[in-house]
Scaffold this motif. Structure first.
Motif, PDB file in Angstrom:
ATOM      1  N   UNK A 390       0.875  -1.113  -0.078  1.00  0.00           N
ATOM      2  CA  UNK A 390      -0.052   0.021  -0.079  1.00  0.00           C
ATOM      3  C   UNK A 390       0.984   1.087  -0.172  1.00  0.00           C
ATOM      4  N   UNK A 391       2.084   1.380   0.804  1.00  0.00           N
ATOM      5  CA  UNK A 391       2.691   2.502   0.865  1.00  0.00           C
ATOM      6  C   UNK A 391       3.582   2.394  -0.383  1.00  0.00           C
ATOM      7  N   UNK A 416      -3.636 -23.220   4.539  1.00  0.00           N
ATOM      8  CA  UNK A 416      -2.739 -22.280   5.225  1.00  0.00           C
ATOM      9  C   UNK A 416      -1.520 -21.639   3.908  1.00  0.00           C
ATOM     10  N   UNK A 417      -1.440 -22.429   2.981  1.00  0.00           N
ATOM     11  CA  UNK A 417      -0.544 -22.176   1.950  1.00  0.00           C
ATOM     12  C   UNK A 417      -1.284 -21.621   0.620  1.00  0.00           C
ATOM     13  N   UNK A 418      -2.862 -21.494   0.551  1.00  0.00           N
ATOM     14  CA  UNK A 418      -3.206 -21.331  -0.598  1.00  0.00           C
ATOM     15  C   UNK A 418      -3.617 -19.726  -0.797  1.00  0.00           C
ATOM     16  N   UNK A 419      -3.161 -18.969  -1.881  1.00  0.00           N
ATOM     17  CA  UNK A 419      -3.696 -17.767  -1.966  1.00  0.00           C
ATOM     18  C   UNK A 419      -4.953 -17.557  -2.554  1.00  0.00           C
ATOM     19  N   UNK A 420      -5.878 -17.030  -1.531  1.00  0.00           N
ATOM     20  CA  UNK A 420      -7.260 -17.038  -1.996  1.00  0.00           C
ATOM     21  C   UNK A 420      -7.730 -15.698  -1.919  1.00  0.00           C
ATOM     22  N   UNK A 421      -6.898 -14.727  -1.355  1.00  0.00           N
ATOM     23  CA  UNK A 421      -7.430 -13.307  -1.092  1.00  0.00           C
ATOM     24  C   UNK A 421      -6.433 -12.502  -1.815  1.00  0.00           C
ATOM     25  N   UNK A 422      -5.265 -13.069  -2.620  1.00  0.00           N
ATOM     26  CA  UNK A 422      -4.485 -12.006  -3.208  1.00  0.00           C
ATOM     27  C   UNK A 422      -4.949 -11.011  -4.269  1.00  0.00           C
ATOM     28  N   UNK A 423      -5.951 -11.533  -5.242  1.00  0.00           N
ATOM     29  CA  UNK A 423      -6.254 -10.951  -6.073  1.00  0.00           C
ATOM     30  C   UNK A 423      -6.934  -9.314  -5.714  1.00  0.00           C
ATOM     31  N   UNK A 424      -7.813  -9.766  -4.472  1.00  0.00           N
ATOM     32  CA  UNK A 424      -8.635  -8.706  -3.951  1.00  0.00           C
ATOM     33  C   UNK A 424      -7.852  -7.737  -3.485  1.00  0.00           C
ATOM     34  N   UNK A 425      -6.819  -8.281  -2.619  1.00  0.00           N
ATOM     35  CA  UNK A 425      -5.727  -7.307  -2.030  1.00  0.00           C
ATOM     36  C   UNK A 425      -4.968  -6.455  -3.039  1.00  0.00           C
ATOM     37  N   UNK A 543     -25.658 -13.395 -20.483  1.00  0.00           N
ATOM     38  CA  UNK A 543     -25.209 -13.705 -19.094  1.00  0.00           C
ATOM     39  C   UNK A 543     -23.776 -14.181 -19.045  1.00  0.00           C
ATOM     40  N   UNK A 544     -23.053 -13.630 -18.023  1.00  0.00           N
ATOM     41  CA  UNK A 544     -21.686 -13.966 -17.801  1.00  0.00           C
ATOM     42  C   UNK A 544     -21.404 -14.881 -16.670  1.00  0.00           C
ATOM     43  N   UNK A 545     -20.834 -15.942 -16.771  1.00  0.00           N
ATOM     44  CA  UNK A 545     -20.488 -16.741 -15.622  1.00  0.00           C
ATOM     45  C   UNK A 545     -18.784 -16.829 -15.303  1.00  0.00           C
ATOM     46  N   UNK A 546     -18.534 -16.015 -13.813  1.00  0.00           N
ATOM     47  CA  UNK A 546     -17.198 -15.953 -13.677  1.00  0.00           C
ATOM     48  C   UNK A 546     -16.497 -17.221 -13.034  1.00  0.00           C
ATOM     49  N   UNK A 547     -15.529 -17.618 -13.110  1.00  0.00           N
ATOM     50  CA  UNK A 547     -15.040 -18.806 -12.500  1.00  0.00           C
ATOM     51  C   UNK A 547     -13.705 -18.542 -12.072  1.00  0.00           C
ATOM     52  N   UNK A 548     -13.484 -18.555 -10.714  1.00  0.00           N
ATOM     53  CA  UNK A 548     -12.089 -18.216 -10.279  1.00  0.00           C
ATOM     54  C   UNK A 548     -11.592 -19.077  -8.843  1.00  0.00           C
ATOM     55  N   UNK A 549     -10.249 -19.357  -8.904  1.00  0.00           N
ATOM     56  CA  UNK A 549      -9.763 -19.963  -7.840  1.00  0.00           C
ATOM     57  C   UNK A 549      -9.338 -18.993  -6.724  1.00  0.00           C
ATOM     58  N   UNK A 550     -10.208 -18.571  -6.322  1.00  0.00           N
ATOM     59  CA  UNK A 550     -10.183 -17.270  -5.395  1.00  0.00           C
ATOM     60  C   UNK A 550     -11.382 -17.033  -4.566  1.00  0.00           C
ATOM     61  N   UNK A 551     -11.402 -16.250  -3.681  1.00  0.00           N
ATOM     62  CA  UNK A 551     -12.721 -16.045  -2.734  1.00  0.00           C
ATOM     63  C   UNK A 551     -13.538 -15.267  -3.560  1.00  0.00           C
ATOM     64  N   UNK A 552     -14.824 -15.486  -3.632  1.00  0.00           N
ATOM     65  CA  UNK A 552     -15.659 -14.543  -4.001  1.00  0.00           C
ATOM     66  C   UNK A 552     -15.725 -13.135  -4.076  1.00  0.00           C
ATOM     67  N   UNK A 553     -15.052 -12.619  -2.931  1.00  0.00           N
ATOM     68  CA  UNK A 553     -14.920 -11.315  -2.614  1.00  0.00           C
ATOM     69  C   UNK A 553     -13.578 -10.694  -3.524  1.00  0.00           C
ATOM     70  N   UNK A 554     -13.813  -9.868  -4.239  1.00  0.00           N
ATOM     71  CA  UNK A 554     -12.822  -8.687  -4.756  1.00  0.00           C
ATOM     72  C   UNK A 554     -12.003  -9.323  -5.703  1.00  0.00           C
ATOM     73  N   UNK A 555     -12.335 -10.488  -6.397  1.00  0.00           N
ATOM     74  CA  UNK A 555     -11.469 -11.046  -7.332  1.00  0.00           C
ATOM     75  C   UNK A 555     -11.996 -10.932  -8.801  1.00  0.00           C
TER      76      UNK A 555
END
Length: 615
Positions: A390-391, A416-425, A543-555
């Protein structure tokens, strides 16, 4: 300067700190006053800097890690003749260059944004590494820290790394004024507590009275003459020094002086001492060399190659073509594949060990010095360094981050090893670029393009092998996408990236056998997103169906939804993402359990098409 002249300069720095905060009606004058003697001695006798040439390669680097004490820095700029007295009094006002916490956006003498405490020293380590191992220019890196921020773990990541690397061109000056924001700091004036910690990490430690100008002078000279070790100067100071009613008084943090006129009079009144800051020796930057020829690895169609492997090979090739490319890793180079670069270009590789804050900070420090850094670790572990990312955006630093082992597709290692929030971040970072390739050639092309982008750039890689579906000459513009399958009879669009692209293509084949035509988009550029292609797909298929290996929030789902956020017609949007808490299982089992494998995608598509028919 004589001792009496230094004392006069220090008084001026205090007065101007009080005046700037008073004019703004806010600020941190008492935190500035405690460090005024330290700044006076540094500015007048030990800093080598050409204010007319802030890009001079031989300039010393100065980082005010305790960024809230910005009035002191701006007062020093005035004393050096870089700004006028009238500009000093625009502190914290709209459109002023003198922001509440310093940033490089408007001031050419500020190299990195500070204010989020605990970041100055780690970034200083990156600058010192550049000077010692890459630039090979004898500039010194000075970092002024506050005692409160020594509670941050990032400071000790930096301390250990600097000691390990024997960075004798780095000096930390700690203003130990005892008081934090809400009261005393953890160790108050116990310099020994800090001394033992720094010494344990291999630092040369100097303990001084921060208001004894001769003591300060000796300490700075000792730092410059110390070889083989970084130096920390622990200076016992008094917050609000110079004004009896403010000295060591709790409750005055972050507030202008109550009676500024009286305080200024007690400090000796307004003065106009000018300092001739020593110029740096002549120096020449040796980097930024390029061969001009980039030969990216080539693969055969149908080969299976992990995108993490493609990253390592592409980065190595880029490093061969460009001498300004540097690589950093957090002790997982054998997994991220940064080790390929390390073996080929060891002089430009930096092992940061398992210290992700230092990893990103070092990348920022190297970027500030003109290098193009690629810093890699597991995507999940980059979350530990989010504040540094961020900085970095606030600093305008050009850094490339690569997160491997993304998503449930890594398999048996577990959550613990799975990046599931990185796209949102990373999408939430100002001005960032977020990329998620699905095959080896795409990865190589994107890695090469990242080098010339601005701001924070992130590329997500996968652990397992994926088929090569693109040719070596395919182009992948930033902000673009690829339509991999389409027809005039398409009834639905599948939008995927990375591993789910291949699942979506397989699902499309299943559906095709059933007479259901679907469009497939590879959304490799998650930010910026390809609005035009998404809009066309929406118009053609509805209609669009998104599919992602990530949490549904922010990706990817949110990125697609935001493409229709301008007030125009919004198509039907549905999403598949990882909504469960994974355990240990094979990659195939993980994708199925999360509902993002080909079978699950086909099932969701059938349901959406049926609903559309019914309606």
């Amino acid at each position: 300067m004589t001792t009496s002249e230094l004392a006069q300069l220090a008084r001026q720095l205090r007065v101007d700190s009080v005046r700037a905060a008073a004019a703004a009606g806010s600020g941190h004058p008492t935190s500035s006053m405690s460090a005024a003697d330290l700044m006076a001695v540094l500015l007048a006798g030990h800093l080598h800097y050409d204010f007319d040439r802030p890009d001079h390669p031989g300039n010393d680097r100065f980082i005010l890690s305790k960024g809230h004490a910005s009035p002191l820095m701006y007062a020093a700029y005035k004393a050096a003749g870089a700004i006028t007295d009238s500009e000093l009094l625009t502190f914290r006002k709209r459109d002023s260059r003198l922001e509440g916490h310093p940033t490089p956006r408007r001031l050419p003498w500020v190299e990195v944004a500070t204010g989020s405490l605990g970041q100055g020293l780690p970034i200083g380590v990156g600058m010192a590494l550049s000077g010692k191992r890459l630039d090979r220019i004898p500039y010194r890196v000075w970092v002024m820290c506050g005692d409160s921020e020594l509670a941050e773990g990032s400071v000790w990541e930096a301390a250990e790394h600097a000691g390990y690397e024997h960075l004798d061109n780095l000096t930390a000056v700690v203003d130990v004024n005892r008081l934090g924001q809400r009261g005393p700091t953890r160790h108050a004036w116990d310099l020994g507590a800090y001394a033992r910690r720094f010494a344990a990490f291999g630092w040369h430690v100097v303990e001084i009275d921060g208001h004894d100008l001769d003591d300060v002078e000796r300490a700075f000279g000792e730092a410059a003459s110390t070889k083989g070790q970084p130096t920390v100067i622990l200076a016992r100071t008094v917050k609000g020094k110079g004004v009896d009613s403010l000295e060591d008084r709790e409750g005055m943090h972050g507030k202008p002086v109550p009676d500024a006129e009286s305080a200024i009079e007690e400090l000796g009144g307004v003065q106009d001492v000018h300092v001739e800051v020593r110029k740096p020796a002549a120096a020449r930057a040796l980097h930024a060399t390029r061969t001009g020829h980039l030969e990216l690895p080539r693969h055969e169609a149908g080969d299976s190659v992990a995108t993490r492997d493609a990253y390592g090979r592409a980065l190595t090739a880029l490093g061969t073509a460009r001498g300004d490319i540097v690589a950093l890793d957090g002790e997982v180079g054998d997994s991220t594949r940064t080790e390929y670069f390390a073996k080929e270009h060891p002089e430009r590789y930096f092992e940061c060990y398992i210290a992700e804050q230092q990893l990103v900070a070092a990348a920022v420090g190297l970027a500030v010095r003109g290098w193009v850094p690629y810093a890699a670790t597991f995507a999940a572990f980059l979350t530990r360094a989010h504040d540094f990312i961020r900085m970095a955006a606030i600093s305008g630093a050009g850094i490339n981050l690569v997160g491997s082992h993304a998503g449930v597709a890594i398999g048996q290692d577990g959550p613990s090893q799975m990046g599931l929030e990185d796209l949102a971040m990373l999408r939430s970072v100002h001005g960032s670029t977020v990329l998620y390739p699905c095959d080896a050639h795409q990865t190589g092309r994107l890695i090469a393009q990242m080098a010339d982008l601005d701001g924070v750039r992130y590329l997500r890689t996968s652990r397992g092998d994926t088929p090569v579906i693109y040719g070596p000459g395919e182009e992948f513009p930033i902000g673009g996408s690829k339509v991999l399958r389409s027809s005039d009879a398409d009834r639905l669009t599948l939008v995927a990236a990375g591993v789910t692209v291949h699942e979506a293509l397989t699902a499309a084949e299943y559906l095709d056998r059933e007479g259901i035509q679907v469009r497939v988009i590879d959304l490799y550029s998650v930010k910026p997103v390809d609005r035009a292609t998404l809009r066309e797909a929406a118009e053609r298929t509805g209609c669009l169906l998104t599919v992602e290996d990530h949490r549904p929030e922010g990706g990817i789902g949110d990125a697609v939804a935001e493409a229709f956020g301008d007030g125009g017609p919004v198509p039907r949007l549905a999403r598949l993402a990882v909504k469960t808490m994974p355990g240990s299982a094979s990659p195939e089992e993980q994708l199925h359990a999360a509902g993002i494998d080909a079978e699950s995608i086909a099932a969701a598509a059938r349901l959406l098409v049926e609903q559309a028919v019914v309606r």
